[in-house]
Design an enzyme around this catalytic site. Structure first.
Site, PDB file in Angstrom:
ATOM      1  N   GLU A  34       0.870  -1.173   0.000  1.00  0.00           N
ATOM      2  CA  GLU A  34       0.000   0.000   0.000  1.00  0.00           C
ATOM      3  C   GLU A  34       0.912   1.230   0.000  1.00  0.00           C
ATOM      4  OE1 GLU A  34      -2.790   0.295   3.244  1.00  0.00           O
ATOM      5  OE2 GLU A  34      -3.583   2.168   2.411  1.00  0.00           O
ATOM      6  N   ARG A 260       5.496 -13.167   9.189  1.00  0.00           N
ATOM      7  CA  ARG A 260       6.135 -11.863   8.971  1.00  0.00           C
ATOM      8  C   ARG A 260       7.536 -11.882   9.548  1.00  0.00           C
ATOM      9  NH1 ARG A 260       2.235  -7.575   8.436  1.00  0.00           N
ATOM     10  NH2 ARG A 260       3.723  -5.980   9.030  1.00  0.00           N
ATOM     11  N   LYS A 270       4.552  -0.330   9.017  1.00  0.00           N
ATOM     12  CA  LYS A 270       4.590   1.027   8.462  1.00  0.00           C
ATOM     13  C   LYS A 270       3.958   2.032   9.412  1.00  0.00           C
ATOM     14  CE  LYS A 270       3.291  -0.229   4.316  1.00  0.00           C
ATOM     15  NZ  LYS A 270       2.344  -0.084   3.285  1.00  0.00           N
TER      16      LYS A 270
HETATM   17  P1  ATP Z   1       2.782  -2.695   7.709  1.00  0.00           P
HETATM   18  O1  ATP Z   1       2.128  -3.335   8.886  1.00  0.00           O
HETATM   19  O2  ATP Z   1       4.245  -2.541   7.831  1.00  0.00           O
HETATM   20  O3  ATP Z   1       2.110  -1.436   7.277  1.00  0.00           O
HETATM   21  P2  ATP Z   1       1.497  -3.978   5.633  1.00  0.00           P
HETATM   22  O4  ATP Z   1       1.188  -5.407   5.496  1.00  0.00           O
HETATM   23  O5  ATP Z   1       0.348  -3.126   5.966  1.00  0.00           O
HETATM   24  O6  ATP Z   1       2.681  -3.775   6.591  1.00  0.00           O
HETATM   25  P3  ATP Z   1       1.683  -3.630   2.894  1.00  0.00           P
HETATM   26  O7  ATP Z   1       2.163  -2.486   2.110  1.00  0.00           O
HETATM   27  O8  ATP Z   1       0.251  -3.964   2.865  1.00  0.00           O
HETATM   28  O9  ATP Z   1       2.136  -3.394   4.349  1.00  0.00           O
HETATM   29  O10 ATP Z   1       2.533  -4.929   2.584  1.00  0.00           O
HETATM   30  C1  ATP Z   1       2.789  -5.421   1.324  1.00  0.00           C
HETATM   31  C2  ATP Z   1       3.166  -6.866   1.459  1.00  0.00           C
HETATM   32  O11 ATP Z   1       4.302  -7.032   2.287  1.00  0.00           O
HETATM   33  C3  ATP Z   1       2.047  -7.678   2.087  1.00  0.00           C
HETATM   34  O12 ATP Z   1       1.836  -8.818   1.294  1.00  0.00           O
HETATM   35  C4  ATP Z   1       2.551  -8.029   3.451  1.00  0.00           C
HETATM   36  O13 ATP Z   1       2.079  -9.286   3.855  1.00  0.00           O
HETATM   37  C5  ATP Z   1       4.067  -8.017   3.268  1.00  0.00           C
HETATM   38  N1  ATP Z   1       4.715  -7.642   4.518  1.00  0.00           N
HETATM   39  C6  ATP Z   1       4.540  -6.528   5.237  1.00  0.00           C
HETATM   40  N2  ATP Z   1       5.274  -6.539   6.354  1.00  0.00           N
HETATM   41  C7  ATP Z   1       5.952  -7.717   6.354  1.00  0.00           C
HETATM   42  C8  ATP Z   1       6.890  -8.337   7.246  1.00  0.00           C
HETATM   43  N3  ATP Z   1       7.271  -7.759   8.372  1.00  0.00           N
HETATM   44  N4  ATP Z   1       7.377  -9.545   6.897  1.00  0.00           N
HETATM   45  C9  ATP Z   1       7.005 -10.137   5.755  1.00  0.00           C
HETATM   46  N5  ATP Z   1       6.143  -9.619   4.883  1.00  0.00           N
HETATM   47  C10 ATP Z   1       5.609  -8.416   5.166  1.00  0.00           C
HETATM   48 MG    MG Z   2      -1.332  -4.098   4.455  1.00  0.00          MG
END
Ligand code: ATP
Ligand code: MG
Length: 554
Positions: A34, A260, A270
């Site tokens: 995102e 994760r 994020k």
């Molecule tokens: P955050 O909680 O950091 O905002 P998010 O999942 O909301 O993470 P996205 O931009 O939606 O952030 O993530 C894009 C992809 O990266 C998703 O498929 C998510 O599962 C993966 N992802 C995010 N954080 C991690 C992590 N710590 N380890 C592995 N994969 C991750």
């Molecule tokens: Mg997300």
């Protein structure tokens, strides 16, 4: 090269099995960030996995911006994310995808669900929806608006789209089962009204699909076969399949979850990283203390070191806290190969060589790398006034002290053995100068029967230019701030220290050199923004030369 990573990875087993059973022809994956912040090293784990699966099976991996929530999404984040993925070594000249491009298609799919009596327009408030949904122990209750006619729902949904309602006044919900054991299946929201302009579609839409509705449809539209996400979406999988089944989508993508990345002494979310930026605890998303890819890049991490790290941590369904030591090991290993060796003195103290005349200036040619001659050579100069590091001299040494002290000898790296004779202190009692003699027969050799206990780095005053050094510690004082609700309570107030010292002047003649090892000090990289700001060449310390037991030391 990636055999181990592939073998250990449960997802590769699933894919291989699907291929064997002829269930699948093309292997397509996607990485769906995102654009509401910068990528962090957790994202790198997912990027590494998705792009490598596609590469291994000659499929494709789409970078798709999951931009269905206009609130915090911004163009600047799209740019930063693209740049970081390219830096990591993926996405060369590839088409980029945006979920927002499918808004029209998704709207049509929503109408299809309404027509099948599988979705309805609800006008409970957000708070009421939550209350009606129930809990793990308490089943949910149906909304009083659940049984509206299909016709009424179609009219209301169109009105939602045509800005006839305020934000939050109405929403579209799937009609599934308010008594389901899986809370996600209790009539999840599919569309909500947000009167916010979208960074791409501007004012065209005021209704936006939720993550659950848009993710499975975007995957299906792009013909993704394996939709890989982190474990928190495990409960959403049932809904993912429900939507695709009820819209009669053929060749459905399949969702699989993995754990994760959690890394010691930092947060990988994020939202939490954004707090650090907003509260000015760090200088920005690319602060060298941040676990963001741009922060790591600025700190001196290489793409290779991050890929290696991703390979080493592998993929599983278990949540672990990965040791910071492992990431540091990966960068050290890469930097050891590619860094040019120079000398810098970070806490300078002056040495006067008493048996050298003022005009003496000896040129010594040294290798830029102890093993790889292709890294070239450079010149250092030995003369009367030199700098060594304060910590390499002790007036009152302990019995085991191995560096310079009065009446003891030490070797200057690449040069001679010197012996300390006396010191001069200032009014406050601080040592100002150390007077030494040098032995002219010891240039890079040890005369017989002479035991010299140590080698120290140094720079001659004439051959030095002032430089700033930024030394770092983790941003958090505890190993797992991720688990803490009030994680900001554990901020390390000493996470950055700035020092004024010297580097070899000759470094200026080697403009192409990027990664540096300052001998005995660690690996360093120039910080361009800080250099510009300080009007003085400024380095970030990437990492020390050896494993540290205590990360709270710089
Ligand atoms: P955050 O909680 O950091 O905002 P998010 O999942 O909301 O993470 P996205 O931009 O939606 O952030 O993530 C894009 C992809 O990266 C998703 O498929 C998510 O599962 C993966 N992802 C995010 N954080 C991690 C992590 N710590 N380890 C592995 N994969 C991750
Ligand atoms: Mg997300």
């Amino acid at each position: 090269m990636q055999k181990k990573y592939l073998k250990k990875n449960f997802l590769f087993k699933i894919i291989n099995n699907d291929i064997k059973k002829n269930k699948i022809k093309k292997i397509n994956t996607r990485f769906p960030p995102e654009p509401n912040g910068f990528l962090h090293i957790g994202h790198a784990k997912s990027i590494y996995l998705n792009f490598n699966i596609a590469k291994t099976y000659h499929g494709k991996c789409n970078l798709r911006f999951d931009d269905t929530n206009p609130k915090d999404e911004k163009k600047k984040f799209v740019h930063a994310i693209k740049k970081d993925i390219q830096w990591l070594g993926y996405l060369k000249n590839k088409k980029i995808f945006y979920a927002s491009e499918y808004f029209k298609k998704m709207y049509k799919y929503a109408i299809k669900l309404i027509k099948k009596n599988l979705a309805y327009v609800d006008q409970l408030s957000k708070k009421e929806i939550k209350k009606y949904r129930g809990t793990l122990k308490k089943k949910g209750i149906n909304s009083p608006y659940r049984n509206r006619s299909i016709k009424k729902n179609l009219t209301l949904f169109k009105k939602m789209k045509n800005r006839k309602f305020k934000s939050g006044e109405m929403c579209l919900r799937a009609k599934i089962n308010m008594k389901s054991n899986n809370i996600v299946m209790r009539d999840p929201v599919l569309y909500r009204i947000k009167n916010i302009s979208h960074y791409r579609t501007k004012k065209k839409w005021c209704i936006y699909p939720t993550y659950d509705f848009s993710q499975c449809l975007s995957d299906a539209i792009e013909k993704i076969t394996y939709s890989l996400c982190s474990l928190e979406f495990l409960d959403n999988k049932e809904l993912y399949t429900w939507i695709l089944n009820n819209l009669n989508i053929k060749n459905q993508p399949k969702q699989y979850e993995f754990s994760r990345l959690n890394l010691e002494y930092t947060v990988l979310s994020k939202r939490k990283l954004k707090d650090l930026v907003k509260k000015k605890i760090v200088e920005g998303w690319n602060d060298p203390r941040m676990p963001t890819l741009s922060g790591l890049k600025r700190r001196g991490y290489t793409p290779q070191s991050i890929r290696n790290f991703c390979k080493k941590i592998g993929i599983s369904k278990k949540n672990h806290l990965i040791e910071l030591k492992l990431l540091e090991h990966c960068v050290r290993k890469d930097l050891n190969k590619i860094s040019h060796r120079f000398m810098a003195v970070i806490n300078p103290i002056k040495i006067i060589i008493t048996n050298l005349c003022k005009n003496y200036n000896e040129e010594i040619i040294v290798n830029n790398h102890p093993l790889y001659s292709e890294h070239g050579k450079h010149k250092i100069y030995f003369n009367k006034t030199i700098y060594i590091d304060e910590s390499d001299f002790k007036e009152k040494p302990t019995p085991t002290y191995k560096r310079l002290t009065i009446n003891k000898e030490i070797r200057l790296r690449h040069a001679y053995i010197i012996k300390a004779i006396k010191i001069k202190k200032n009014f406050q009692g601080k040592i100002e100068k150390i007077f030494c003699t040098y032995d002219k027969n010891t240039l890079n050799k040890n005369p017989k029967n002479r035991k010299v206990t140590g080698v120290i780095h140094w720079i001659s005053k004439k051959n030095s230019i002032p430089a700033k050094f930024r030394l770092f510690q983790p941003i958090f004082t505890i190993k797992n701030p991720n688990n803490e609700k009030k994680f900001l309570k554990y901020i390390n107030k000493n996470s950055i220290k700035t020092k004024n010292g010297f580097i070899e002047k000759d470094l200026l003649n080697h403009k192409k050199i990027k990664f540096l090892q300052f001998e005995r000090e660690g690996y360093f990289l120039v910080d361009k923004a800080e250099t510009y700001k300080n009007k003085k060449i400024t380095f970030n310390k990437t990492i020390s030369l050896k494993d540290k037991k205590n990360f709270m030391k710089t």
